[in-house]
Design a protein around this motif. Structure first.
Motif, mmCIF file in Angstrom:
data_model
loop_
_atom_site.group_PDB
_atom_site.id
_atom_site.type_symbol
_atom_site.label_atom_id
_atom_site.label_comp_id
_atom_site.label_asym_id
_atom_site.label_seq_id
_atom_site.Cartn_x
_atom_site.Cartn_y
_atom_site.Cartn_z
ATOM 1 N N LEU A 15 3.702 -32.938 25.360
ATOM 2 C CA LEU A 15 4.512 -31.815 24.890
ATOM 3 C C LEU A 15 5.209 -31.106 26.043
ATOM 4 N N ILE A 16 4.558 -31.041 27.202
ATOM 5 C CA ILE A 16 5.195 -30.466 28.395
ATOM 6 C C ILE A 16 6.404 -31.305 28.782
ATOM 7 N N ALA A 17 6.234 -32.631 28.740
ATOM 8 C CA ALA A 17 7.336 -33.531 29.083
ATOM 9 C C ALA A 17 8.525 -33.361 28.135
ATOM 10 N N MET A 18 8.239 -32.996 26.890
ATOM 11 C CA MET A 18 9.283 -32.783 25.897
ATOM 12 C C MET A 18 9.895 -31.385 25.998
ATOM 13 N N GLY A 19 9.279 -30.510 26.797
ATOM 14 C CA GLY A 19 9.774 -29.155 26.960
ATOM 15 C C GLY A 19 9.318 -28.194 25.881
ATOM 16 N N ASP A 20 8.263 -28.560 25.145
ATOM 17 C CA ASP A 20 7.823 -27.746 24.010
ATOM 18 C C ASP A 20 6.535 -26.962 24.260
ATOM 19 N N TYR A 21 5.859 -27.198 25.364
ATOM 20 C CA TYR A 21 4.561 -26.566 25.636
ATOM 21 C C TYR A 21 4.698 -25.685 26.862
ATOM 22 N N HIS A 22 4.483 -24.369 26.673
ATOM 23 C CA HIS A 22 4.663 -23.432 27.779
ATOM 24 C C HIS A 22 3.447 -22.533 27.980
ATOM 25 N N ARG A 23 2.305 -22.942 27.444
ATOM 26 C CA ARG A 23 1.107 -22.115 27.577
ATOM 27 C C ARG A 23 0.599 -22.182 29.017
ATOM 28 N N PRO A 24 0.351 -21.031 29.654
ATOM 29 C CA PRO A 24 -0.167 -21.055 31.028
ATOM 30 C C PRO A 24 -1.615 -21.559 31.067
ATOM 31 N N GLN A 25 -1.892 -22.387 32.056
ATOM 32 C CA GLN A 25 -3.219 -22.990 32.192
ATOM 33 C C GLN A 25 -3.524 -23.134 33.670
ATOM 34 N N HIS A 26 -4.785 -22.977 34.032
ATOM 35 C CA HIS A 26 -5.156 -23.149 35.439
ATOM 36 C C HIS A 26 -6.510 -23.845 35.527
ATOM 37 N N GLU A 27 -6.799 -24.357 36.699
ATOM 38 C CA GLU A 27 -8.075 -25.031 36.935
ATOM 39 C C GLU A 27 -8.940 -24.170 37.837
ATOM 40 N N TYR A 28 -10.226 -24.072 37.483
ATOM 41 C CA TYR A 28 -11.178 -23.329 38.307
ATOM 42 C C TYR A 28 -12.478 -24.109 38.368
ATOM 43 N N GLU A 29 -12.879 -24.477 39.564
ATOM 44 C CA GLU A 29 -14.097 -25.243 39.804
ATOM 45 C C GLU A 29 -14.157 -26.491 38.927
ATOM 46 N N GLY A 30 -13.024 -27.177 38.833
ATOM 47 C CA GLY A 30 -12.951 -28.448 38.108
ATOM 48 C C GLY A 30 -12.805 -28.323 36.602
ATOM 49 N N ILE A 31 -12.705 -27.093 36.093
ATOM 50 C CA ILE A 31 -12.571 -26.879 34.653
ATOM 51 C C ILE A 31 -11.206 -26.286 34.357
#
Length: 239
Positions: A42-58
């Motif tokens: 969905l990101i590749a299609m330009g439709d997903y803009h929810r912020p997400q991050h990684e912390y300690e491998g999760i």
């Protein structure tokens, strides 16, 4: 008639996705149109803009303030946005094993409802699942792991790209955009939860929600032998 199916995809669970698709195809005499659905796609299609991050491998979804265990944890709710209006579409997680013709599930489609799900009362005791992912508990847990979507129902139009990119995941998993009367119920045999559902039920679709049989600790779970037969056949074809 062509049946449209979306299966959640995560590159870490590629074999599970293939087993899910192969077992579904094996039990139907008609073509099944199966497509992967994932955050990455969905990101590749330009439709997903929810912020997400990684912390300690999760990985964490910032809007939800909660971990996301797979690349399709929230992407599943894009089905009515992606699929053409009219008719029905099915979504399921990739850790399913199909044992019955999926056309029998589509035959249960009731136009009164926006979605149809197995209404589990699932409160897992485990704190981890699959390959060490966090086992979270939230209202209506596992209802969204298999969803029959009515693409002609007005309820689906409420899931605009803005809504999908702004609601916390727990609200989406609880079908917060729908009235209770718009959520139909399916028999539990269509989403039989390993380790939770009654062994008296003969599953049409087994959901290895704790972990698929290729993961350590789940090699001897119920119906693992059936899952492994598909996995072995798929591995053999790649040689």
């Amino acid at each position: 008639m062509t049946f449209m199916v979306f299966i959640g995809f995560d590159k870490r669970e590629k074999l599970a996705w293939e087993v899910c698709a192969a077992s579904m195809q094996a039990h139907t005499g008609e073509p099944v149109t199966i497509a992967p659905i994932s955050r990455s796609g969905l990101i590749a299609m330009g439709d997903y803009h929810r912020p997400q991050h990684e912390y300690e491998g999760i990985e964490y979804d910032d809007l939800s303030r909660a971990p996301v265990s797979t690349d399709f944890a929230i992407a599943r709710f894009w089905v009515p946005y992606l699929a053409p209006r009219g008719g029905w579409a099915l979504y399921c997680d990739c850790d399913f094993l199909w044992r019955t013709d999926v056309r029998e599930l589509f035959a249960l489609a009731d136009p009164r409802y926006a979605v149809m799900v197995v209404k589990h009362e699932h409160k897992p005791a485990e704190t981890e699942k699959m390959d060490g992912q966090v086992q979270t508990t939230y209202p209506r847990k596992n209802w969204s792991s298999l969803v029959l979507w009515n693409l002609a129902h007005a309820g689906g139009t409420r899931l605009t790209r803005h809504v999908l990119n702004s609601l916390p995941g727990r609200d989406l998993h609880a079908f917060c955009w729908l009235d209770e009367a718009a959520i139909g119920e399916l028999p539990e045999c269509w989403n039989w939860l390993d380790g939770h559902s009654s062994e008296d039920i003969n599953p049409s679709a087994v959901h290895f929600t704790r972990g698929t049989p290729d993961m350590r600790g789940f090699e001897r779970t119920r119906y693992a032998d059936e899952w492994m037969r598909y996995a072995s056949a798929l591995r053999e074809r790649r040689r």
